[in-house]
Design an enzyme around this catalytic site. Sequence first.
Site: not given
Length: 317
Positions: A234, A258, A263, A285
Site C-alpha cells: 500500500r 505499484d 489513488e 495498482h
Amino acid sequence: MQQIVFLDRDTIPSQITLPRPAFAHQWQEYPATRPAQVVERLQQATIAITNKVVLNADTLRQLPQLRMVAIAATGTNNVDLDYCREHGIVVSNIRGYATGSVPEHVIAMLFALRRSLFAYHQDIQAGVWQEKQQFCFFTHPIGDVAGSTLGIIGSGSLGQAVARLASAIGMNVIFAERKAASECREGYLPFAQVLKEADAITLHCPLSEETTDLIAAPELAQMKPGSLLINTGRGGLVNEADLVAALQSGHLGGAGCDVFTAEPAEPSNPLLAHADLPNLLLTPHVAWGADSAIQALANQLTENLEAFVAGHPRNRV
Ligand SMILES: NC(=O)C1=CN([C@@H]2O[C@H](COP(=O)(O)OP(=O)(O)OC[C@H]3O[C@@H](n4cnc5c(N)ncnc54)[C@H](O)[C@@H]3O)[C@@H](O)[C@H]2O)C=CC1
Ligand SMILES: O=C(O)C(=O)CO
C-alpha cells in the site's frame, strides 16, 4: 430479501465473470462512487461491496440496515474494522487470489530495475545511441538478480509466494521481523538487519497505524547503497517524498511502486512528479491485475456473500 450494492463495480474488468449469488437478492451496482455519494447509495443496502471506496465510522453510522461489508480485495485499510466489529457488521475480504499475479509483478520490477530497462529505453528515445560509436552503449548499471538477497516484509500469502518465485530464480530470501519487535521469531531476521543486508526489499504487509511510513528517510538511509525497493503493498507504507530524495541522492539503486498514498495519484504526488527518474518504475495498482487472479477474486467474492447469507461467514476480518 438481501439488498446488495457494489460501489465500485468498474474495478472488476468487463472480461471477468462476476457470478451472481444464488440466494434471493436485489443487486445494484455503480461503476464508481465518490465519498459524498456513499451514504445515499447504501441507504437500503444490507450488503455493501467495496474494492477501494472508503467506509469510515462517520459513513457507517448513517447506515443502520447494513449487515455485511464484502471487500473485493485483500487489503482492508479502506474500512473501519473496529466500528464494524463493535456494531455487528460482518466484514469479509478476499485471500490468496493473487499469489501468481503479484509475485510476477514484483519479480518483473526487480529485473527491470536491476537491468535499467526503463533507463535504456529513455536513452534510446533521447537519441543517445546516435552519439555513440558502438553497437551498444552503457549509460546505466546492469546487475545480477540471481545470487542477490531479497528482503521480504510481510510473510503472508503474498510474501511467501514472492519468496518461492525469488528462490526459483536464484535469490537468497530473508524475512524481516516486525519493526517494533524486541525478539525475533524463528525464520526471521531483525528489521534493521534486513534493511542493511538486502539488495532489494519488497513490501507485503497490510497498511495500518503500525505500518504507516514503515519505510521513510531513516529506513532508506539504512538500506544498502544501490539497493532496490519494491512496493506492491500500500502506498502509505512508504514516505513518497523521502523515497524520491533517496533516488535523487543516488543512495537507492531504484524503486518500483505499484501503490500510492492516494489513488488515483495526483500529478503533484512526489512519485508522479518525478516519474521521469530513470530508476523509478511506476504502475497504477495493477500487480493483482492478471485475469486469472481477478477471476479468482470474483469467484471468492460471491462465495463470501453466499457463506454470510447461509449463516457461516468466511474470510472474516
Ligand atoms: N498491489 C496489489 O495489486 C495488491 C496488494 N495487496 C496488498 O498486499 C498486502 C498483503 O497481502 P497478503 O499477503 O495476501 O495478506 P496476508 O494477510 O496473507 O499477509 C499479510 C502479512 O503481513 C504481516 N504483517 C502484519 N502487520 C505487519 C507488520 N507491522 N510488519 C510486518 N508484517 C506484518 C501479517 O502477519 C501477515 O503475515 C495486502 O494487505 C494488500 O495491502 C494485496 C493484493 C494485491
Ligand atoms: O487485493 C488487494 O488488496 C488489492 O490491492 C487489489 O485490489
